[in-house]
Write a protein that holds these residues in place. Structure first.
Motif, short mmCIF file in Angstrom:
data_model
loop_
_atom_site.label_atom_id
_atom_site.label_comp_id
_atom_site.label_asym_id
_atom_site.label_seq_id
_atom_site.Cartn_x
_atom_site.Cartn_y
_atom_site.Cartn_z
N ASN A 180 0.82 -1.21 0.00
CA ASN A 180 0.00 0.00 0.00
C ASN A 180 0.86 1.26 0.00
O ASN A 180 2.05 1.23 0.29
CB ASN A 180 -1.00 -0.05 1.16
N VAL A 213 0.85 3.75 1.94
CA VAL A 213 1.26 4.26 3.25
C VAL A 213 2.65 3.74 3.63
O VAL A 213 3.48 4.46 4.16
CB VAL A 213 0.24 3.83 4.34
N VAL A 214 2.89 2.48 3.32
CA VAL A 214 4.05 1.79 3.93
C VAL A 214 5.14 1.38 2.95
O VAL A 214 6.11 0.74 3.36
CB VAL A 214 3.59 0.52 4.68
N GLY A 254 -3.69 -2.95 1.67
CA GLY A 254 -3.94 -1.75 2.49
C GLY A 254 -4.62 -0.59 1.78
O GLY A 254 -5.50 0.06 2.33
N THR A 255 -4.17 -0.27 0.56
CA THR A 255 -4.86 0.77 -0.23
C THR A 255 -5.14 0.15 -1.60
O THR A 255 -4.37 0.30 -2.53
CB THR A 255 -4.01 2.06 -0.37
N VAL A 276 -5.10 -6.41 4.94
CA VAL A 276 -5.33 -5.18 5.73
C VAL A 276 -6.81 -4.74 5.65
O VAL A 276 -7.33 -4.51 4.56
CB VAL A 276 -4.44 -4.02 5.24
N VAL A 324 -8.29 -0.01 9.79
CA VAL A 324 -7.28 -1.08 9.62
C VAL A 324 -6.80 -1.63 10.96
O VAL A 324 -5.93 -2.50 10.99
CB VAL A 324 -6.08 -0.59 8.78
N THR A 377 2.69 3.79 12.04
CA THR A 377 1.90 3.12 11.00
C THR A 377 2.79 2.20 10.18
O THR A 377 3.97 2.49 9.93
CB THR A 377 1.18 4.14 10.08
N GLY A 378 2.22 1.08 9.80
CA GLY A 378 2.95 0.16 8.92
C GLY A 378 3.80 -0.86 9.62
O GLY A 378 4.48 -1.65 8.96
N THR A 379 3.77 -0.92 10.95
CA THR A 379 4.62 -1.93 11.61
C THR A 379 4.06 -3.33 11.36
O THR A 379 4.82 -4.30 11.33
CB THR A 379 4.78 -1.65 13.12
N GLY A 380 2.74 -3.44 11.19
CA GLY A 380 2.18 -4.74 10.82
C GLY A 380 2.54 -5.09 9.38
O GLY A 380 2.94 -6.21 9.08
N CYS A 381 2.41 -4.10 8.51
CA CYS A 381 2.72 -4.33 7.08
C CYS A 381 4.18 -4.71 6.89
O CYS A 381 4.50 -5.63 6.14
CB CYS A 381 2.39 -3.08 6.27
N1 TZP Z 1 -4.49 2.90 5.90
C1 TZP Z 1 -4.56 2.04 4.90
S1 TZP Z 1 -3.28 0.95 4.86
C2 TZP Z 1 -2.61 1.62 6.28
C3 TZP Z 1 -3.41 2.68 6.70
C4 TZP Z 1 -3.14 3.56 7.86
C5 TZP Z 1 -1.39 1.12 6.90
C6 TZP Z 1 -1.70 0.06 7.91
O1 TZP Z 1 -0.51 -0.47 8.41
P1 TZP Z 1 -0.47 -1.46 9.66
O2 TZP Z 1 0.84 -2.12 9.50
O3 TZP Z 1 -1.60 -2.42 9.49
O4 TZP Z 1 -0.57 -0.63 10.89
#
Ligand code: TZP
Ligand code: ATP
Ligand code: MG
Ligand code: MG
Length: 265
Positions: free
Chosen positions: A19, A21-22, A61-62, A90, A134, A187-191
């Protein structure tokens, strides 16, 4: 030898369709870890990129239809070439579209591992769990039973992350208790973690469950050290130090701090 040591020796190519974001954080995290990131989503090239990679990581994610079409091509190419395939669903369950797309992807390809928060994995398993966009909401269901149900349904490794992480193939289950709450403030630590799982699977030689458990624990160890070093600062400094630690945690440090236990039914 740890999978971590092997990963740093082999520097696997990890193909990500992720996505907006990450993307940068994921590429930097993979580089710091010792993998070689390749972010590519054009439908003209994704089958070729997947075929040449050590692992493929798909993240919705997006999402949009063009991206999903590329994910199908990449996932099917990964399957044809025996390349491990990770899916991060996501927001599955947060909207009907995300739930439907996740099911579509799972029908079109065989994944090696699914990594999500409890709400996302519950949705994949056909159960419900509160969510807020998310992020997973609070709930009081049996997380291990959910992970097992999803693993048996998908025929893959399933990883549910949170305060404690559950990693299962539906037959054996590991619980990891490394990590730090500040991970939820970046944000994005899971991704990125899903991408890191891909890097470990690339060197797993078929031992996906063990490699995934090590990936999750290693990631938590890096976060614990980074949180300690930036305790007097905020999430911004933590994010930078976390990238440093993904590079600096050695197999020895990992082995000393890892907290993985086998769950006995
Ligand atoms: N919105 C769409 S994808 C995303 C956001 C904020 C990132 C989500 O990342 P994570 O790793 O699931 O927190
Ligand atoms: P969500 O969107 O619900 O936050 P996510 O996709 O970002 O989900 P997380 O479950 O937050 O994924 O997992 C990312 C990392 O953060 C994992 O290493 C996990 O162990 C860790 N983590 C999440 N919550 C905590 C917590 N409360 N304490 C320690 N570590 C945590
Ligand atoms: Mg999180
Ligand atoms: Mg997530």
């Amino acid at each position: 030898m740890t999978y971590l040591a092997k990963l740093r020796e082999l520097n696997p190519l990890v193909h990500n369709i992720t996505n907006i974001v990450v993307a940068n954080f994921s590429a930097n995290g993979l580089l710091a870890l010792g993998a070689s990131p390749f972010m590519a989503d054009a439908h003209e090239e994704v089958a070729d990129v997947a075929a040449m990679s050590g692992a493929v990581v798909l993240n919705i994610g997006t999402l949009n239809e063009q991206l999903i079409a590329s994910m199908v091509l990449a996932g099917q190419s990964a399957n044809q070439h025996n390349v491990p395939l990770v899916l991060d669903p996501v927001g599955a369950g947060a909207t009907a579209y995300r739930s439907e797309v996740t099911q579509r992807l799972l029908k079109e390809m065989q994944i090696t591992a699914l990594r999500g928060n409890v709400a996302e994995v519950a949705n994949v398993a056909g159960e419900s769990w509160a969510s807020k966009g998310v992020d997973a909401g609070a709930g009081d269901g049996d997380v291990i039973a959910l992970a097992n149900k999803a693993a048996l349904k998908l025929g893959s490794v399933v990883i549910i992350t949170g305060k404690e992480d559950v990693i299962t193939d539906g037959s054996r289950t590991f619980i990891v208790s490394n990590g730090h709450p500040v991970l939820t403030k970046v944000t994005g630590t899971g991704c990125l973690l899903s991408a890191v799982v891909g890097a470990f699977l690339a060197v797993s030689e078929g031992n996906g469950l063990e490699a995934a458990a090590e990936a999750i624990s290693f990631y938590g160890v890096a976060a614990e050290i980074a949180a300690e070093l930036t305790a007097h600062k905020g999430p911004g400094d933590f994010q930078i130090e976390f990238l440093n630690q993904l590079a600096m945690v050695t197999p020895q440090i990992y082995s000393e701090k890892s907290r993985i236990r086998l769950f006995n039914q």
